[in-house]
Design an enzyme around this catalytic site. Structure first.
Site, PDB file in Angstrom:
ATOM      1  N   ARG A  25      47.673  94.978-104.166  1.00 42.76           N
ATOM      2  CA  ARG A  25      47.893  94.107-103.302  1.00 42.76           C
ATOM      3  C   ARG A  25      49.093  94.278-102.392  1.00 42.76           C
ATOM      4  O   ARG A  25      49.057  93.581-101.550  1.00 42.76           O
ATOM      5  CB  ARG A  25      48.182  92.692-104.132  1.00 42.76           C
ATOM      6  CG  ARG A  25      48.420  91.421-103.302  1.00 42.76           C
ATOM      7  CD  ARG A  25      48.234  90.125-104.204  1.00 42.76           C
ATOM      8  NE  ARG A  25      48.794  90.134-105.606  1.00 42.76           N
ATOM      9  CZ  ARG A  25      50.289  89.930-105.667  1.00 42.76           C
ATOM     10  NH1 ARG A  25      50.830  89.782-104.602  1.00 42.76           N
ATOM     11  NH2 ARG A  25      50.565  89.855-106.964  1.00 42.76           N
ATOM     12  N   TYR A  42      39.908  80.868 -80.692  1.00 41.77           N
ATOM     13  CA  TYR A  42      38.566  81.047 -81.566  1.00 41.77           C
ATOM     14  C   TYR A  42      38.814  80.067 -82.436  1.00 41.77           C
ATOM     15  O   TYR A  42      39.634  79.609 -83.087  1.00 41.77           O
ATOM     16  CB  TYR A  42      38.891  82.395 -82.334  1.00 41.77           C
ATOM     17  CG  TYR A  42      38.131  82.836 -83.528  1.00 41.77           C
ATOM     18  CD1 TYR A  42      36.627  83.192 -83.285  1.00 41.77           C
ATOM     19  CD2 TYR A  42      38.488  82.530 -84.869  1.00 41.77           C
ATOM     20  CE1 TYR A  42      35.795  83.377 -84.269  1.00 41.77           C
ATOM     21  CE2 TYR A  42      37.711  82.849 -85.822  1.00 41.77           C
ATOM     22  CZ  TYR A  42      36.377  82.951 -85.673  1.00 41.77           C
ATOM     23  OH  TYR A  42      35.312  83.410 -86.616  1.00 41.77           O
ATOM     24  N   ASP A  57      45.721  87.701 -80.249  1.00 43.00           N
ATOM     25  CA  ASP A  57      44.422  88.143 -80.807  1.00 43.00           C
ATOM     26  C   ASP A  57      43.717  88.903 -79.866  1.00 43.00           C
ATOM     27  O   ASP A  57      43.200  88.640 -78.984  1.00 43.00           O
ATOM     28  CB  ASP A  57      43.641  86.713 -81.226  1.00 43.00           C
ATOM     29  CG  ASP A  57      42.384  87.180 -82.115  1.00 43.00           C
ATOM     30  OD1 ASP A  57      42.091  88.330 -81.770  1.00 43.00           O
ATOM     31  OD2 ASP A  57      41.987  86.381 -82.670  1.00 43.00           O
ATOM     32  N   LYS A  87      34.878  92.670 -86.195  1.00 47.14           N
ATOM     33  CA  LYS A  87      34.023  92.940 -85.134  1.00 47.14           C
ATOM     34  C   LYS A  87      34.410  94.522 -84.313  1.00 47.14           C
ATOM     35  O   LYS A  87      33.499  95.258 -85.278  1.00 47.14           O
ATOM     36  CB  LYS A  87      34.729  92.126 -84.075  1.00 47.14           C
ATOM     37  CG  LYS A  87      35.009  90.704 -84.745  1.00 47.14           C
ATOM     38  CD  LYS A  87      33.760  89.746 -85.043  1.00 47.14           C
ATOM     39  CE  LYS A  87      33.985  88.482 -85.950  1.00 47.14           C
ATOM     40  NZ  LYS A  87      35.110  87.539 -85.282  1.00 47.14           N
TER      41      LYS A  87
HETATM   42  C1  LIG Z   1      35.921  86.650 -85.713  1.00 46.79           C
HETATM   43  C2  LIG Z   1      37.203  86.386 -85.205  1.00 46.79           C
HETATM   44  C3  LIG Z   1      38.341  85.970 -85.886  1.00 46.79           C
HETATM   45  C4  LIG Z   1      38.189  85.658 -87.542  1.00 46.79           C
HETATM   46  O1  LIG Z   1      37.955  86.862 -87.998  1.00 46.79           O
HETATM   47  P1  LIG Z   1      37.143  86.942 -89.551  1.00 46.79           P
HETATM   48  O2  LIG Z   1      37.377  88.543 -89.802  1.00 46.79           O
HETATM   49  O3  LIG Z   1      35.806  86.022 -89.367  1.00 46.79           O
HETATM   50  O4  LIG Z   1      38.251  86.122 -90.564  1.00 46.79           O
HETATM   51  C5  LIG Z   1      39.562  85.853 -85.198  1.00 46.79           C
HETATM   52  N1  LIG Z   1      39.662  85.924 -83.880  1.00 46.79           N
HETATM   53  C6  LIG Z   1      38.530  86.087 -83.205  1.00 46.79           C
HETATM   54  C7  LIG Z   1      38.871  86.287 -81.822  1.00 46.79           C
HETATM   55  C8  LIG Z   1      37.366  86.546 -83.945  1.00 46.79           C
HETATM   56  O5  LIG Z   1      36.348  86.834 -83.012  1.00 46.79           O
END
Ligand SMILES: *Cc1c(COP(=O)(O)O)cnc(C)c1O
Length: 390
Positions: free
Chosen positions: A57, A110, A182, A207
């Site tokens: 963890r 998001y 982000d 992604k």
């Molecule tokens: C998909 C996404 C998230 C969340 O990520 P997860 O892996 O689905 O928890 C956060 N910010 C952006 C811009 C995203 O495309």
């Protein structure tokens, strides 16, 4: 060992020492914990992120490989890998905010992040103000004595507004506020927010970074050691740590990030350009097109503009639904950043809880279609999109 019973010997497996050579690929350390010879070393390891590996963890050699790789790509000092993008975002927000604090976020966020920020406001007495992503003056005006954090996205969903990272991060820094960016849609190939003044970069590695639609993950990268240690301590208590196998899949995908991003961007350029000349399409939202409101800013900030864009069908909601039913190669699915092209109709799926007026405030029409372009041959993709338009 041979004086021990077979039951015992079966439990304590031999581990061949690796000397004189090493694995080419990063191994999966599929273990929940680590063995110590010295109790003092173990006690020390439990209190800090940079000591010997101790418990899964906290981190793990496979996970650490991913943390080090992405910290390096983003120009940070260290990173915390998590089980999902939301895990990373929550570790940062919950780890740094307290009741009574004020948060400034950009308006286009998001969906999961927007929902989480609403939760924070409702449950924990954190106040929030929203500002446009490209307006440092609005950010300065929104600052209060209790403002702790500014939250931005390099490229937003689904109409790909680009944040003025240098301006917004500088305004945050002047006010002594931590800035979080982000960077999921850009990836460190297109943008490294720390170079523009960000303190923390978060990613959904689900992604582009992993890139193959086969794993969930997230990461928070830190420009400085102090915030890193603070969030690391909180993240291990929160329990959002990444799993070794998920980290391994992400590392495997990461190795082709540069090649994939090149193709995602060039495919997006071709499809977005052709769509903007198509009679069934009333607008195309990709920051590489001169018609996009972020075009100038994007040109200064980014070498290319990513693989996610959206377009508006002149026929509205019905045309949107017809298009979604007609695509064959492009897949009707949420998410983005993988090798396959995915399409989504925000008005009936990701943003279905919003009224037409609320949709419009996000720049989304009833006929808006979001495309997350994959790495297929662009002519095959165009043929599919063109047939679905007619
Ligand atoms: C998909 C996404 C998230 C969340 O990520 P997860 O892996 O689905 O928890 C956060 N910010 C952006 C811009 C995203 O495309």
């Amino acid at each position: 060992m041979s004086e021990l019973h077979p039951e015992t010997r079966a439990v304590h497996l031999p581990q061949p020492p690796i000397e004189g050579s090493r694995p080419i690929a990063v191994p999966i350390y599929q273990t929940s914990g680590f063995v110590f010879d010295d109790p003092a070393v173990m006690a020390d390891a439990m209190g800090r992120p940079d000591g010997p590996f101790v418990y899964g963890r906290y981190t793990n050699p496979t996970v650490r490989s991913l943390e080090t790789a992405i910290a390096d790509l983003e120009g940070g000092v260290a990173a915390v890998a998590t089980g999902s993008g939301m895990g990373a975002i929550n570790a940062v927000l919950l780890g740094l905010l307290q009741p009574g604090d004020h948060l400034i976020a950009q308006r286009a966020l998001y969906g999961g992040t927007a929902a989480m920020i609403k939760e924070l406001a409702g449950r924990f007495g954190i106040t929030v103000d929203y500002v446009p992503e490209d307006d440092p003056a609005a950010l300065r005006d929104a600052v209060r004595p209790e403002t702790r954090l500014v939250y931005l996205e390099t490229i937003a969903n689904p109409i790909a507004q680009v944040a003025d990272l240098p301006g917004m991060c500088a305004a945050a820094r002047e006010a002594g506020i931590v800035s979080v960016v982000d960077n999921t849609f850009a990836s460190p190939v297109l943008c490294r927010p720390i170079e523009h003044g960000a303190d923390i970069v978060v990613h959904s590695t689900t992604k582009y970074l992993s890139g193959h639609t086969d794993v969930l993950g997230g990461i928070a990268v830190f420009a400085g050691d102090e915030l890193y240690r603070k969030v690391w301590h909180f993240a291990i208590e929160l329990g959002v740590t990444a799993d070794p196998f998920a980290s391994w899949l992400t590392l495997r995908g990461l190795q082709t990030l540069g090649l994939r991003m090149e193709r995602h961007c060039s495919n997006a350029r071709l499809i977005a350009t052709r769509l903007s000349g198509h009679p069934a399409v009333s607008a195309v939202h990709w920051p590489g097109l001169p018609s996009h409101p972020s075009y100038e800013l994007a040109g200064k900030l980014l070498p290319d503009f990513g693989g996610v864009f959206s377009f508006d069908l002149a026929g509205g909601r019905a045309a949107g639904e017809r298009f979604m039913a007609a695509v064959r190669l492009a897949l009707l699915a949420p998410s983005l950043g993988g090798v396959e092209t995915l399409v989504l109709h925000p008005a009936t799926t990701s943003h279905r809880s919003l009224s037409v007026e609320e949709l419009a405030r996000h720049g989304i029409g009833e006929g808006t279609v979001r495309v997350a372009v994959g790495i297929e041959h662009p002519e095959d993709l165009w043929a599919d999109i063109e047939q679905a338009l007619t």
